[in-house]
Enzyme design. Structure first.
Site, PDB file in Angstrom:
ATOM      1  N   GLU A 126       0.840  -1.202   0.000  1.00  0.00           N
ATOM      2  CA  GLU A 126       0.000   0.000   0.000  1.00  0.00           C
ATOM      3  C   GLU A 126       0.873   1.250   0.000  1.00  0.00           C
ATOM      4  O   GLU A 126       1.967   1.267   0.562  1.00  0.00           O
ATOM      5  CB  GLU A 126      -0.889  -0.026   1.254  1.00  0.00           C
ATOM      6  N   GLU A 130      -3.860   9.897   3.284  1.00  0.00           N
ATOM      7  CA  GLU A 130      -5.094   9.800   4.063  1.00  0.00           C
ATOM      8  C   GLU A 130      -5.225  11.043   4.942  1.00  0.00           C
ATOM      9  O   GLU A 130      -4.281  11.391   5.656  1.00  0.00           O
ATOM     10  CB  GLU A 130      -5.099   8.541   4.934  1.00  0.00           C
TER      11      GLU A 130
END
Length: 241
Positions: A126, A130
């Site tokens: 990943e 965010e």
């Protein structure tokens, strides 16, 4: 308008590439300004499932909407629903740029990221942008084989409140490094983090807006959620290689 948006993305990507030592040759391989009529384009899939802890909501197609060049991902504590989209295509290396306005609701996450695998296992890879709702923090992170290396960046140090308006963000993924950037009010890319690491797994590009389940680790990340509805907005996505 679409041409101007595309030209702007190309120019900004070129500047980002040079500033990040990616090289002068960056070719657009994907672009969506969400201006096409009808539903979300064929390049995207819409999630409709439950992720489980720490997520406190079910991804729902009804919470994904598009109008006048804006993709909106919504969530609500009363409905128990939230939203996520992902590209059908996998990506390996490149410059990934988004124009977005995250939610300002506490206990929520608004995101732009690459992902593949089963969370927390050796198959988990990943790269994250965010935004932690109710704060000015941009949570940068990457996962390799189920191991993460997070770093929160307070954007007030750049005079930025991310939830106040649409803004351009990016990460540049190379075979030996990942670098995260934000565009400042002067239209300049500012590097906010760089790591030298080898991550080679192909991943899908994803965006979501969700809230935590208020148990265990979710109390810490993304924080306590009081049920207030909200949304994250996206006006364009650009990928260059």
């Amino acid at each position: 308008m679409k041409f101007r948006k595309l030209a702007g993305a190309l120019l900004c990507a070129a500047g980002l590439a040079v500033g990040s030592n990616v090289g002068a040759q960056v070719t657009q391989v994907f672009y969506d300004d969400f201006s096409n009529k009808g539903k979300l384009g064929a390049a995207w899939d819409i999630a409709s499932w439950v992720n489980g802890h720490p997520f406190g909501c079910t991804f729902s197609e009804q919470d994904v909407s598009k109008s006048k060049g804006m993709l909106t991902l919504s969530f609500s504590g009363s409905s128990g629903k939230c939203a996520e989209v992902r590209t059908k295509q996998f990506w390996r290396y490149g410059t990934f740029i988004v124009d977005m306005k995250p939610s300002d609701v506490k206990g929520t996450i608004s995101s732009f990221f690459l992902y593949d695998g089963k969370a927390g296992t050796e198959s988990h890879f990943e790269i994250d942008i965010e935004f932690i709702g109710g704060t000015t923090l941009l949570h940068t992170n990457y996962w390799i084989g189920g191991r993460q290396d997070p770093l929160d960046v307070d954007l007030t140090t750049l005079g930025i409140n991310p939830a106040s308006a649409l803004r351009r963000y990016s990460f540049v993924w190379q075979p030996d490094s990942i670098a995260w950037h934000v565009m400042n009010d002067a239209g300049q890319w500012v590097e906010i983090r760089r790591v030298y690491v080898a991550l080679a797994a192909p991943m899908k590009l994803m965006m979501n807006a969700w809230y935590g389940d208020n148990t265990g680790s979710a109390i810490y990340f993304p924080g306590y959620y009081d049920g207030t509805p909200g949304k994250a907005e996206y006006s364009s996505v650009w990928i260059g290689q």
